[in-house]
Each structure stands twice: as structure tokens, then as C-alpha cells.
Enzyme design. Structure first.
Site, mmCIF file in Angstrom:
data_model
loop_
_atom_site.group_PDB
_atom_site.id
_atom_site.type_symbol
_atom_site.label_atom_id
_atom_site.label_comp_id
_atom_site.label_asym_id
_atom_site.label_seq_id
_atom_site.Cartn_x
_atom_site.Cartn_y
_atom_site.Cartn_z
ATOM 1 N N TYR A 127 0.806 -1.223 0.000
ATOM 2 C CA TYR A 127 0.000 0.000 0.000
ATOM 3 C C TYR A 127 0.838 1.272 0.000
ATOM 4 O O TYR A 127 0.598 2.170 0.784
ATOM 5 C CB TYR A 127 -0.885 0.050 1.250
ATOM 6 C CG TYR A 127 -2.080 -0.895 1.253
ATOM 7 C CD1 TYR A 127 -2.331 -1.761 0.199
ATOM 8 C CD2 TYR A 127 -2.960 -0.898 2.320
ATOM 9 C CE1 TYR A 127 -3.421 -2.616 0.242
ATOM 10 C CE2 TYR A 127 -4.060 -1.745 2.363
ATOM 11 C CZ TYR A 127 -4.280 -2.607 1.319
ATOM 12 O OH TYR A 127 -5.350 -3.449 1.362
ATOM 13 N N LYS A 174 3.267 -15.131 4.191
ATOM 14 C CA LYS A 174 3.075 -16.142 3.149
ATOM 15 C C LYS A 174 4.460 -16.518 2.611
ATOM 16 O O LYS A 174 4.738 -16.428 1.414
ATOM 17 C CB LYS A 174 2.157 -15.552 2.049
ATOM 18 C CG LYS A 174 1.700 -16.533 0.997
ATOM 19 C CD LYS A 174 0.706 -17.561 1.491
ATOM 20 C CE LYS A 174 0.343 -18.517 0.350
ATOM 21 N NZ LYS A 174 -0.482 -19.642 0.798
ATOM 22 N N ASP A 207 -3.282 -17.596 4.724
ATOM 23 C CA ASP A 207 -4.512 -18.309 4.330
ATOM 24 C C ASP A 207 -4.986 -19.231 5.458
ATOM 25 O O ASP A 207 -6.178 -19.298 5.767
ATOM 26 C CB ASP A 207 -4.327 -19.059 2.999
ATOM 27 C CG ASP A 207 -2.993 -19.774 2.886
ATOM 28 O OD1 ASP A 207 -2.157 -19.662 3.821
ATOM 29 O OD2 ASP A 207 -2.766 -20.444 1.865
ATOM 30 N N ASP A 231 -4.966 -5.623 6.863
ATOM 31 C CA ASP A 231 -6.208 -4.969 6.445
ATOM 32 C C ASP A 231 -7.313 -6.016 6.319
ATOM 33 O O ASP A 231 -8.418 -5.864 6.854
ATOM 34 C CB ASP A 231 -5.953 -4.269 5.103
ATOM 35 C CG ASP A 231 -7.054 -3.290 4.738
ATOM 36 O OD1 ASP A 231 -7.907 -2.990 5.594
ATOM 37 O OD2 ASP A 231 -7.053 -2.813 3.588
ATOM 38 N N ASP A 235 -10.694 -6.900 9.088
ATOM 39 C CA ASP A 235 -12.127 -6.903 8.751
ATOM 40 C C ASP A 235 -12.748 -8.264 9.031
ATOM 41 O O ASP A 235 -13.918 -8.362 9.427
ATOM 42 C CB ASP A 235 -12.353 -6.509 7.284
ATOM 43 C CG ASP A 235 -12.388 -4.992 7.116
ATOM 44 O OD1 ASP A 235 -11.750 -4.294 7.926
ATOM 45 O OD2 ASP A 235 -13.062 -4.503 6.189
HETATM 46 MG MG MG Z 1 -9.760 -1.986 5.562
#
Ligand code: MG
Ligand code: NAI
Length: 337
Positions: A127, A174, A207, A231, A235
Site C-alpha cells: 500500500y 506467506k 490463508d 487490512d 475486517d
Molecule cells: Mg480496511
């Protein structure tokens, strides 16, 4: 986060923002005011209304105020959120994004015993502005992992665990596929872990973690991970305990710390005095802990818990019929003095 009280008086930058941001801020400050702590609140503007009024969504005075305060409480911005909250995080180099996931009564969590913290790296990974571009074939994004930033966030997670009586830190990556970048993350994770012999360290692939969060969330204490994974997992965490009206967050950095609910300005219910102020209140509690005001934090949280135990006293999103300020008054009445 700090664990010992550092000052007798704190300057708090208060940025209510737009929509329900203003309503939940009023409710949280109403309860903060009843605690035995001296706060100097300095209000500042940011968001859609500020843009309309001043021609900018984030005036430099607001940034300066946040920089010069002990902490910032932020409500919510509307359509300008990216220009406001994302910019504040970058300008203040707020490298750690903390999102607690905790189950409370009467809120429909998937399990009743969930209580873990996600510590997400906030400054690099996938990001970073400017690291995404179009190519002849489509588009490409670069994922940056630096030793400095990852060591800083991993160390933050272990320190957080130590200071908050959490027994275990789980590093999420990962590294089986991203052998170099996440290989480095994993290597640094165990380097840092060796400096904290009293805290258990384990690592999982992202995962698998996504599945374990559903099947055995009680096994997590502190999760530390890179930007994108954090992120997504946070959620997922919000989904585990149900409800945007309940999820607080903290952004901690070298130049300041900001505490905000995860929700936005909720234009569909704004101005109706029915927003749930608990996410904002829990954000204020994270601020209290950051300032070392642990006793006040516990008092405030216990008062919220008492209110949550009575479904009739909750706001509409939790099935009750209380207004924002009625809920705030209940919380205040449940503080012990
Ligand atoms: Mg978010
Ligand atoms: P939202 O979080 O504002 O609302 C989503 C849904 O959840 C709405 O139905 C709303 O009524 C409900 N909700 C949210 N918080 C609630 C609370 N405390 N109590 C009861 N119900 C609550 O997200 P949405 O609708 O996607 O975005 C609305 C505006 O907020 C947009 O302009 C967006 O850009 C902005 N936004 C700002 C954020 C920030 O300032 N950090 C974060 C997310 C969105």
C-alpha cells in the site's frame, strides 16, 4: 503502548469530522469528562464540511495540532476520508495500526471468548503511493518489505504483548510463496521473538490464519502482520464479533497517536441521535491505555460492559431503542468513582 501514567494533564486534539463522527465524539467526551483526569481538549476541523467551508479537507492547523498534542481523538470523515485520515497517518508516520477484536455480550459474536489484538504494519507492503503503475500488459504494484519497518512493527507487537499480559504473538505471512519478502518477515519475526523469551512466538501462513480465525479464534492473543494481510484479517475480525458500531482502532507513530472508530460518517443515520457511540468510546479507552491511564481505562470499559449486559439500553444497531446520548448517560452512571 505505554503502561505507566506519564502526565497530570493532557492536551487532546479532537477532530469530530462529519456526520455521526460529531455525535459519537460528543458522547465519548461526555464520559471522558466524568473521569478523574485533566484533559485540555482542542477542537479542530477536517472532512467534507471543512472542505466546503475552508477549501481544504485537512487544514495544516489541524495537522499541527495533532502533532503538538498528547493524542488525537478522531470521529469520522465523509467522502474526503482518503484525503483526511490516510493523509494524517502518512504525515504523522503512524506506523502501527491496532485493531482489537473482542466479543461483548448482546452483540452476536460468533464466539463468546474472543479477545485478540491485530497489529498491522501501516507504512509499506503493498500500500505505498507511487508503487503502482500501468504497464503495456495491464498494471503492476510493488510490495515493499524493509527490515527497518518490519522489525519496528514486530517489536511493537511483542512489547504490546509484554505490557498487556498477552502470552503469545503470532506472525502472519506467506513465506512459502513470497520466499524473499515474507521470508525476511519471518526471519525478523523470530529474531525479535528471541528478545522476548517470556512470550510464546508462533507463525502461520495468512490463508491458514484466515481459517483459524473462524475455527479457533480463542487461540490468538496478538497477531502481527504486513499491511495488506492486516487490512483483510482485521475486517475478518470485525465480522467475528459483529458490528461496526463496536470496533475501535489506534494509529500509533513517531509523531503522534490517533484513536478512531473503524466506521465512517454514516450519512444514512446522521443527525438522528441514534448512532452507537461504543466504537468511539472504546477508541477513547485505547487512548487512555496509550497515555498510561490504565485504571481509568478499566473503569470506562467496565461501565460499557454493564450497559451491554442490558439489551434495552443499547442503540438500534444492537436491537435496542436508546439514543446516542442516552447510552452515554448510562455508561457515565455506571462509572465507579
Ligand atoms: Mg480496511
Ligand atoms: P459507514 O461506516 O459510515 O456506514 C456503514 C453502515 O453501518 C451504515 O448503514 C451505517 O448506518 C452503519 N453504522 C456505521 N457506524 C455506525 C454506528 N456507530 N452506529 C450505528 N450504525 C453504524 O460506512 P459507509 O456507509 O461505507 O461510508 C459512509 C461515509 O463514511 C463515506 O463518505 C465514507 O467515505 C466515509 N468513511 C470514513 C471513514 C473514516 O473517516 N475513517 C471510514 C469509512 C468510511
Amino acid at each position: 503502548m505505554n503502561t505507566s501514567k506519564t502526565k497530570d494533564r493532557y492536551q487532546i486534539a479532537v477532530v469530530p469530522g462529519d456526520g455521526i463522527g460529531k455525535e459519537v465524539m460528543e458522547a465519548a467526551i461526555y464520559v471522558l469528562d466524568a473521569l478523574d483526569i485533566e484533559f485540555d481538549y482542542v477542537y479542530a476541523e477536517a472532512g467534507d464540511e471543512c472542505l466546503e467551508k475552508n477549501g481544504t479537507a485537512l487544514p495544516s492547523e489541524t495537522l499541527d495540532l495533532i502533532r503538538n498534542s498528547d493524542a488525537c481523538l478522531f470521529g469520522a470523515a465523509g467522502e474526503t476520508a482518503a484525503d483526511v485520515i490516510v493523509k494524517i497517518r502518512q504525515e504523522m508516520r503512524m506506523f502501527a495500526n491496532l485493531r482489537p477484536v473482542k466479543s461483548y455480550p448482546n452483540t452476536n459474536p460468533l464466539y463468546d471468548n474472543i479477545d485478540f489484538m491485530i497489529v498491522r504494519e501501516n507504512t509499506e507492503g503493498l500500500y505505498i503511493a507511487g508503487e503502482e503503475s500501468y504497464t503495456d500488459e495491464g498494471a503492476v504494484a510493488r510490495r515493499i518489505i524493509t527490515r527497518e519497518a518490519e522489525e519496528r512493527i514486530i517489536d511493537y507487537a511483542f512489547k504490546y504483548a509484554k505490557e498487556n499480559n498477552k502470552n503469545k504473538v503470532t506472525g502472519v505471512h506467506k513465506a512459502n510463496v513470497l520466499k524473499k519478502s515474507d521470508g525476511l518477515f519471518k526471519e525478523i519475526f523470530y529474531e525479535v521473538a528471541s528478545r522476548y523469551p517470556d512470550i510464546e512466538a508462533e507463525d502461520f501462513y495468512v490463508d491458514a490464519t484466515a481459517m483459524y480465525l473462524i475455527t479457533q479464534p480463542e487461540n490468538f492473543d496478538v497477531i502481527v502482520t504486513t499491511n495488506l494481510f492486516g487490512d483483510i484479517l482485521s475486517d475478518e475480525g470485525a465480522g467475528l464479533v459483529g458490528g461496526l458500531g463496536l470496533i475501535p482502532s489506534a494509529n500509533i507513530g513517531e509523531d503522534g497517536a490517533l484513536f478512531e472508530p473503524v466506521h465512517g460518517s454514516a450519512p444514512d443515520i446522521a443527525g438522528q441521535n441514534k448512532a452507537n457511540p461504543i466504537a468511539m468510546m472504546l477508541s477513547a479507552i485505547m487512548m487512555l491505555r496509550y497515555l498510561g491511564e490504565n485504571e481509568a481505562a478499566e473503569n470506562f470499559e467496565a461501565a460499557i460492559l454493564k450497559v451491554l449486559n442490558d439489551a434495552n439500553k443499547l442503540t438500534g444497531d444492537l436491537g435496542g431503542s436508546a439514543t446516542t446520548m442516552e447510552l452515554a448517560r448510562e455508561v457515565k452512571n455506571n462509572l465507579k468513582n
